[in-house]
Write an enzyme that holds these catalytic residues in place. Structure first.
Site, short mmCIF file in Angstrom:
data_model
loop_
_atom_site.label_atom_id
_atom_site.label_comp_id
_atom_site.label_asym_id
_atom_site.label_seq_id
_atom_site.Cartn_x
_atom_site.Cartn_y
_atom_site.Cartn_z
N GLU A 103 35.04 30.02 40.30
CA GLU A 103 35.06 30.03 38.85
C GLU A 103 36.22 29.23 38.30
O GLU A 103 37.25 29.04 38.96
CB GLU A 103 35.12 31.47 38.35
CG GLU A 103 36.25 32.25 38.97
CD GLU A 103 36.08 33.77 38.80
OE1 GLU A 103 34.96 34.26 38.99
OE2 GLU A 103 37.07 34.43 38.48
N CYS A 116 41.93 26.61 33.73
CA CYS A 116 42.42 27.36 34.89
C CYS A 116 41.41 27.13 36.01
O CYS A 116 40.24 27.46 35.86
CB CYS A 116 42.48 28.84 34.49
SG CYS A 116 42.94 29.91 35.84
N CYS A 123 40.28 34.75 48.79
CA CYS A 123 41.70 34.58 49.07
C CYS A 123 42.07 35.54 50.18
O CYS A 123 41.56 36.66 50.24
CB CYS A 123 42.51 34.89 47.81
SG CYS A 123 44.28 34.58 47.98
N CYS A 127 46.66 40.43 47.30
CA CYS A 127 47.55 41.05 46.32
C CYS A 127 46.83 42.27 45.75
O CYS A 127 45.64 42.21 45.46
CB CYS A 127 47.92 40.06 45.21
SG CYS A 127 48.81 38.62 45.84
N CYS A 130 44.65 42.21 42.44
CA CYS A 130 43.86 41.00 42.18
C CYS A 130 42.43 41.18 42.66
O CYS A 130 42.19 41.53 43.82
CB CYS A 130 44.51 39.81 42.86
SG CYS A 130 43.56 38.29 42.67
N CYS A 346 41.20 36.68 37.05
CA CYS A 346 41.02 36.16 38.39
C CYS A 346 39.92 36.87 39.20
O CYS A 346 40.05 38.03 39.53
CB CYS A 346 42.37 36.37 39.06
SG CYS A 346 42.62 35.54 40.56
N1 SAH Z 1 47.44 32.71 44.16
C1 SAH Z 1 48.07 32.13 43.01
C2 SAH Z 1 47.14 31.78 41.87
C3 SAH Z 1 45.99 32.71 41.53
S1 SAH Z 1 46.30 34.19 40.62
C4 SAH Z 1 49.18 33.02 42.53
O1 SAH Z 1 49.33 34.10 43.06
O2 SAH Z 1 49.95 32.61 41.66
C5 SAH Z 1 46.82 33.70 39.05
C6 SAH Z 1 47.70 34.74 38.39
O3 SAH Z 1 46.94 35.89 37.97
C7 SAH Z 1 48.77 35.28 39.32
O4 SAH Z 1 50.00 35.35 38.65
C8 SAH Z 1 48.25 36.67 39.65
O5 SAH Z 1 49.27 37.49 40.08
C9 SAH Z 1 47.61 37.07 38.35
N2 SAH Z 1 46.66 38.19 38.46
C10 SAH Z 1 45.75 38.41 39.42
N3 SAH Z 1 45.07 39.54 39.17
C11 SAH Z 1 45.57 40.05 38.04
C12 SAH Z 1 45.28 41.22 37.26
N4 SAH Z 1 44.34 42.09 37.65
N5 SAH Z 1 46.00 41.45 36.15
C13 SAH Z 1 46.95 40.56 35.76
N6 SAH Z 1 47.27 39.45 36.43
C14 SAH Z 1 46.59 39.19 37.56
#
Ligand code: SAH
Length: 373
Positions: A103, A116, A123, A127, A130, A346
């Site tokens: 996406e 974006c 991935c 995290c 995420c 994300c």
């Molecule tokens: N892997 C990269 C880019 C993808 S995530 C990174 O970690 O930076 C893009 C951003 O969205 C990151 O800062 C991530 O921590 C944040 N993110 C992911 N899931 C989220 C959520 N549920 N709520 C808020 N931010 C989120």
């Protein structure tokens, strides 16, 4: 020459820088008896006129267009879902030639549009907050699959908003620095092929040190964003498993080196989860951690992901956290929730499609609107 069909080994034109693209065309032009200047015409169609099919290249002979169609892939993406938010955010789910899906999101703000985009299918870094991490890792995106998200979105942006994309952020699905070489090459093509200024492109990483070092070696002023989420090792380990491999202390010494080499401000993303990482003490610890770095902190209220017990920090806790940072001289802003009605965080649209959930039934949350940094 052996004919190939898209998905059957045809060379991806969008994986090539302009000069390589022209070189790649020369044997084919010789085969069909066309002059070399045609190569420049084709690269004009690809990079300036954003062609998605050879049919569009109407000033080229039909036989040449057919021959290129047999040998090259110009669009490795098929639009599978477009979701529009009431706030103007537009999310696209793209089907790849092998059936995988990724996406990208267009985020309009004032008179600028930010794209974006994704760097991987799924991935591996898991995290905890995420949605993409829930799928695990499926595969890396190729250069052309990354670049095509930009090219296709640029066409849509011009159509829908009347102007092109101002900023690109690698903040969609995946970890860009886990797919280092294709991501680095995609930066070159966006910059040199499509003419996007390097300052308009931000790579966001969870903190993979080899990638940060590699970006530091690039001569162009691409921007770096680091997803931090916690100011110390113990807490970060709970949120970001890769902290075990690249602990925060080492991360910051590499960031110091990065800044010494590039002289560029570094953006930090900090997702605020209620009562977990949002106390004033942690804000003070964050300020101390950032001392000596030219930084900007984006505070992003956590966007609830199904199956997690966490809640986003409430307004008063967010403002208190921001207040502490500001009093301690840290440049910071709260990013407004965007696209909450279309699950624009994300990985979430793909999640909805995979589970058959109505995307309007998702809990409200926050897709960060990446403003100027
Ligand atoms: N892997 C990269 C880019 C993808 S995530 C990174 O970690 O930076 C893009 C951003 O969205 C990151 O800062 C991530 O921590 C944040 N993110 C992911 N899931 C989220 C959520 N549920 N709520 C808020 N931010 C989120």
């Amino acid at each position: 020459m052996a004919a190939t069909r898209p998905g059957e080994g045809g060379a991806d034109l969008l994986a090539l820088r302009p000069e390589r693209l022209r070189e790649e065309l020369l044997p084919l032009l010789a085969d069909v008896g066309e002059p070399e200047y045609r190569a420049r015409q084709v690269s004009g169609w690809v990079f300036d006129r954003l062609a998605v099919s050879f049919d569009e290249m109407t000033d080229l002979p039909l036989a040449l267009r057919q021959e290129m169609d047999r040998h090259f892939v110009l669009d490795p993406l098929d639009l599978s879902v477009e979701a529009l938010s009431r706030d103007g955010t537009v999310k696209h789910l793209w089907k790849l030639l092998d059936g995988e899906q990724v996406e990208s999101v267009l985020i309009p703000a004032d008179d600028r549009v930010t794209l974006c985009l994704s760097s991987q299918v799924g991935c591996a870094l898991a995290c905890r907050f995420c949605a993409t991490g829930d799928f695990g890792f499926r595969r890396h995106l190729g250069v052309a699959e990354i670049v095509a998200q930009f090219r296709n979105s640029e066409r849509i942006a011009r159509d829908r908003f009347g102007h092109g994309i101002a900023n690109v952020v690698y903040m969609g699905m995946g970890e860009p620095f886990a797919n280092l070489e294709p991501v680095m090459e995609s930066l070159s093509i966006l910059h040199r092929g499509f003419g996007l200024g390097a300052r308009r492109i931000t790579v966001s990483t969870v903190g993979l040190l080899p990638g940060i070092r590699a970006l530091a070696l690039r001569p162009e002023p691409f921007r770096l964003a680091v997803s931090l989420h916690a100011p110390n090792h113990a807490l970060r380990l709970r949120l970001v498993p890769v902290e075990r491999r690249y602990p925060i202390g080492e991360l910051f010494s590499v960031l110091q080196e990065y800044q010494a080499a590039k002289g560029r401000r570094i953006t930090f993303e900090y997702t605020l989860i209620d009562e977990l990482n949002d106390s004033p003490e942690l804000a003070r610890e964050l300020a101390a951690r950032l001392e000596g770095l030219d930084s900007f902190v984006n505070l992003i209220p956590y966007n609830p992901v199904p199956g997690r017990e966490w809640e986003p920090s409430g307004r008063s806790r967010v403002l208190a956290f921001l207040g502490v940072l500001e009093r301690l001289g840290v440049a910071a802003a709260v990013r407004q929730p965007r696209g909450r009605d279309i699950a624009a965080a994300c990985g979430q649209l793909r999640l909805d499609v995979a589970t058959g959930t109505d995307d309007r039934g998702m809990p409200p949350g926050a897709a960060a609107s990446p403003g100027p940094v």
